[in-house]
Design a protein around this motif. Structure first.
Motif, mmCIF file in Angstrom:
data_model
loop_
_atom_site.group_PDB
_atom_site.id
_atom_site.type_symbol
_atom_site.label_atom_id
_atom_site.label_comp_id
_atom_site.label_asym_id
_atom_site.label_seq_id
_atom_site.Cartn_x
_atom_site.Cartn_y
_atom_site.Cartn_z
ATOM 1 N N CYS A 136 -42.524 108.366 41.463
ATOM 2 C CA CYS A 136 -42.276 107.174 42.276
ATOM 3 C C CYS A 136 -41.683 106.084 41.391
ATOM 4 C CB CYS A 136 -43.581 106.687 42.911
ATOM 5 S SG CYS A 136 -43.354 105.224 43.957
ATOM 6 N N ASP A 137 -40.657 105.408 41.897
ATOM 7 C CA ASP A 137 -40.035 104.316 41.162
ATOM 8 C C ASP A 137 -40.254 102.957 41.829
ATOM 9 O OD1 ASP A 137 -38.359 104.307 43.346
ATOM 10 O OD2 ASP A 137 -36.568 104.922 42.241
ATOM 11 N N GLY A 138 -41.139 102.900 42.817
ATOM 12 C CA GLY A 138 -41.407 101.653 43.522
ATOM 13 C C GLY A 138 -40.674 101.546 44.843
ATOM 14 N N ARG A 139 -39.541 102.238 44.985
ATOM 15 C CA ARG A 139 -38.761 102.231 46.229
ATOM 16 C C ARG A 139 -38.607 103.622 46.834
ATOM 17 N NH1 ARG A 139 -38.363 98.499 49.320
ATOM 18 N NH2 ARG A 139 -36.331 99.065 50.063
ATOM 19 N N HIS A 140 -38.792 104.657 46.000
ATOM 20 C CA HIS A 140 -38.621 106.050 46.433
ATOM 21 C C HIS A 140 -39.747 106.912 45.882
ATOM 22 C CE1 HIS A 140 -34.528 104.347 46.307
ATOM 23 N NE2 HIS A 140 -34.358 105.048 47.406
ATOM 24 N N VAL A 141 -40.112 107.935 46.634
ATOM 25 C CA VAL A 141 -41.030 108.964 46.164
ATOM 26 C C VAL A 141 -40.245 110.267 46.162
ATOM 27 C CG1 VAL A 141 -43.078 110.324 46.719
ATOM 28 C CG2 VAL A 141 -43.128 107.861 47.008
ATOM 29 N N THR A 142 -40.319 110.996 45.045
ATOM 30 C CA THR A 142 -39.667 112.299 44.955
ATOM 31 C C THR A 142 -40.751 113.364 44.846
ATOM 32 O OG1 THR A 142 -37.757 111.338 43.835
ATOM 33 C CG2 THR A 142 -38.034 113.723 43.667
ATOM 34 N N ILE A 143 -40.693 114.320 45.771
ATOM 35 C CA ILE A 143 -41.645 115.425 45.791
ATOM 36 C C ILE A 143 -40.876 116.694 45.444
ATOM 37 C CG2 ILE A 143 -43.245 116.772 47.186
ATOM 38 C CD1 ILE A 143 -43.453 114.275 49.037
ATOM 39 N N SER A 144 -41.341 117.389 44.413
ATOM 40 C CA SER A 144 -40.750 118.667 44.019
ATOM 41 C C SER A 144 -41.847 119.716 44.049
ATOM 42 C CB SER A 144 -40.168 118.588 42.604
ATOM 43 O OG SER A 144 -39.222 117.552 42.512
ATOM 44 N N ALA A 145 -41.512 120.904 44.515
ATOM 45 C CA ALA A 145 -42.474 121.998 44.566
ATOM 46 C C ALA A 145 -41.721 123.311 44.457
ATOM 47 C CB ALA A 145 -43.270 121.953 45.867
ATOM 48 N N SER A 146 -42.456 124.340 44.056
ATOM 49 C CA SER A 146 -41.810 125.648 43.954
ATOM 50 C C SER A 146 -42.815 126.749 44.231
ATOM 51 C CB SER A 146 -41.193 125.836 42.569
ATOM 52 O OG SER A 146 -42.201 125.784 41.588
ATOM 53 N N THR A 147 -42.276 127.861 44.716
ATOM 54 C CA THR A 147 -43.040 129.091 44.851
ATOM 55 C C THR A 147 -42.230 130.159 44.118
ATOM 56 O OG1 THR A 147 -41.951 129.834 46.883
ATOM 57 C CG2 THR A 147 -43.871 128.390 47.143
ATOM 58 N N GLU A 148 -42.681 131.383 44.154
ATOM 59 C CA GLU A 148 -41.933 132.454 43.498
ATOM 60 C C GLU A 148 -40.575 132.681 44.146
ATOM 61 O OE1 GLU A 148 -44.112 136.056 43.137
ATOM 62 O OE2 GLU A 148 -45.756 135.112 42.057
ATOM 63 N N THR A 149 -40.446 132.324 45.423
ATOM 64 C CA THR A 149 -39.208 132.625 46.145
ATOM 65 C C THR A 149 -38.399 131.411 46.560
ATOM 66 O OG1 THR A 149 -40.419 132.652 48.235
ATOM 67 C CG2 THR A 149 -40.172 134.755 47.075
ATOM 68 N N SER A 150 -38.922 130.193 46.375
ATOM 69 C CA SER A 150 -38.160 129.036 46.848
ATOM 70 C C SER A 150 -38.447 127.790 46.037
ATOM 71 C CB SER A 150 -38.468 128.783 48.325
ATOM 72 O OG SER A 150 -39.850 128.555 48.487
ATOM 73 N N GLU A 151 -37.522 126.849 46.129
ATOM 74 C CA GLU A 151 -37.625 125.544 45.483
ATOM 75 C C GLU A 151 -37.513 124.479 46.558
ATOM 76 O OE1 GLU A 151 -37.915 124.806 42.115
ATOM 77 O OE2 GLU A 151 -38.170 126.950 41.747
ATOM 78 N N TYR A 152 -38.216 123.378 46.371
ATOM 79 C CA TYR A 152 -38.196 122.283 47.330
ATOM 80 C C TYR A 152 -38.142 120.980 46.561
ATOM 81 C CZ TYR A 152 -39.958 118.987 50.819
ATOM 82 O OH TYR A 152 -40.104 117.925 51.656
ATOM 83 N N GLU A 153 -37.260 120.082 46.978
ATOM 84 C CA GLU A 153 -37.226 118.744 46.407
ATOM 85 C C GLU A 153 -36.747 117.786 47.483
ATOM 86 O OE1 GLU A 153 -34.549 116.581 43.212
ATOM 87 O OE2 GLU A 153 -36.091 117.839 42.275
ATOM 88 N N GLU A 154 -37.472 116.697 47.618
ATOM 89 C CA GLU A 154 -37.081 115.697 48.597
ATOM 90 C C GLU A 154 -37.340 114.318 48.027
ATOM 91 O OE1 GLU A 154 -37.146 114.737 53.284
ATOM 92 O OE2 GLU A 154 -37.982 116.600 52.535
ATOM 93 N N ARG A 155 -36.372 113.439 48.197
ATOM 94 C CA ARG A 155 -36.481 112.041 47.761
ATOM 95 C C ARG A 155 -36.593 111.196 49.018
ATOM 96 N NH1 ARG A 155 -32.414 107.910 45.251
ATOM 97 N NH2 ARG A 155 -33.816 106.770 43.870
ATOM 98 N N ILE A 156 -37.724 110.501 49.162
ATOM 99 C CA ILE A 156 -38.005 109.735 50.362
ATOM 100 C C ILE A 156 -37.872 108.258 50.051
ATOM 101 C CG2 ILE A 156 -39.756 109.193 52.099
ATOM 102 C CD1 ILE A 156 -40.429 112.235 50.221
ATOM 103 N N GLU A 157 -37.029 107.572 50.816
ATOM 104 C CA GLU A 157 -36.917 106.120 50.671
ATOM 105 C C GLU A 157 -38.085 105.489 51.419
ATOM 106 O OE1 GLU A 157 -33.852 102.397 51.364
ATOM 107 O OE2 GLU A 157 -33.201 104.433 51.828
ATOM 108 N N LEU A 158 -38.837 104.656 50.717
ATOM 109 C CA LEU A 158 -40.000 104.014 51.316
ATOM 110 C C LEU A 158 -39.574 102.779 52.105
ATOM 111 C CD1 LEU A 158 -42.357 104.343 48.220
ATOM 112 C CD2 LEU A 158 -42.299 105.782 50.268
ATOM 113 N N PRO A 159 -40.309 102.434 53.169
ATOM 114 C CA PRO A 159 -39.924 101.298 54.009
ATOM 115 C C PRO A 159 -40.176 99.937 53.357
ATOM 116 C CG PRO A 159 -41.945 102.308 54.822
ATOM 117 C CD PRO A 159 -41.438 103.175 53.717
ATOM 118 N N ALA A 160 -40.909 99.914 52.244
ATOM 119 C CA ALA A 160 -41.178 98.665 51.522
ATOM 120 C C ALA A 160 -41.430 98.996 50.060
ATOM 121 C CB ALA A 160 -42.399 97.966 52.129
ATOM 122 N N ARG A 161 -41.351 97.979 49.219
ATOM 123 C CA ARG A 161 -41.626 98.174 47.799
ATOM 124 C C ARG A 161 -43.123 98.421 47.616
ATOM 125 N NH1 ARG A 161 -39.724 98.269 43.358
ATOM 126 N NH2 ARG A 161 -37.797 97.225 43.020
#
Length: 130
Positions: free
Chosen positions: A74-99
């Motif tokens: 988290c950088d104060g304005r965005h949260v980045t979630i990364s995850a992985s399994t043996e068969t897939s990768e996931y990453e999402e950057r979410i813009e937060l509605p407030a600081r």
């Protein structure tokens, strides 16, 4: 002159390749806020953001992911979630509605559901001009 595909010996092969490519690209939505549709989790990955006057809560469904395979930033304005399994990768950057105060964050992961709670912070600091 129009090409007659009925006599093309490769027509069946190209049709099958095209069908497979459409199937692979079917989950991608360029308008999605994340990094591409189902992100390898079969369309089951879903992120919601809830806010109150005091805090912001991010809830993400991450089926098939183990707790130790999740990374959160988290950088104060965005949260980045990364995850992985043996068969897939996931990453999402979410813009937060407030600081938010990223140092106040707490997270829990239970039965494939990730919950992140962040305290809201003031909009900006006043700067004295001298």
């Amino acid at each position: 002159m129009r090409r007659d595909d009925r006599d093309d010996p490769f027509d069946d092969i190209f049709s099958e390749i095209e069908r497979m490519m459409e199937g692979m690209a079917g989950g991608f939505d360029a308008g999605d806020a994340g990094f591409g549709g189902d992100a390898g989790f079969g369309g089951d990955a879903h992120v919601s953001v809830y806010e109150t006057e005091e805090e912001i809560r991010v809830v993400a469904d991450l089926p098939g992911v183990e707790k130790e395979d999740i990374r959160i930033k988290c950088d104060g304005r965005h949260v980045t979630i990364s995850a992985s399994t043996e068969t897939s990768e996931y990453e999402e950057r979410i813009e937060l509605p407030a600081r938010v105060d990223e140092h106040s964050a707490s997270a829990s992961f239970n039965n494939g559901v990730l919950e992140i709670e962040l305290d809201r912070t003031g909009s900006s600091a006043d700067i004295d001009l001298s």
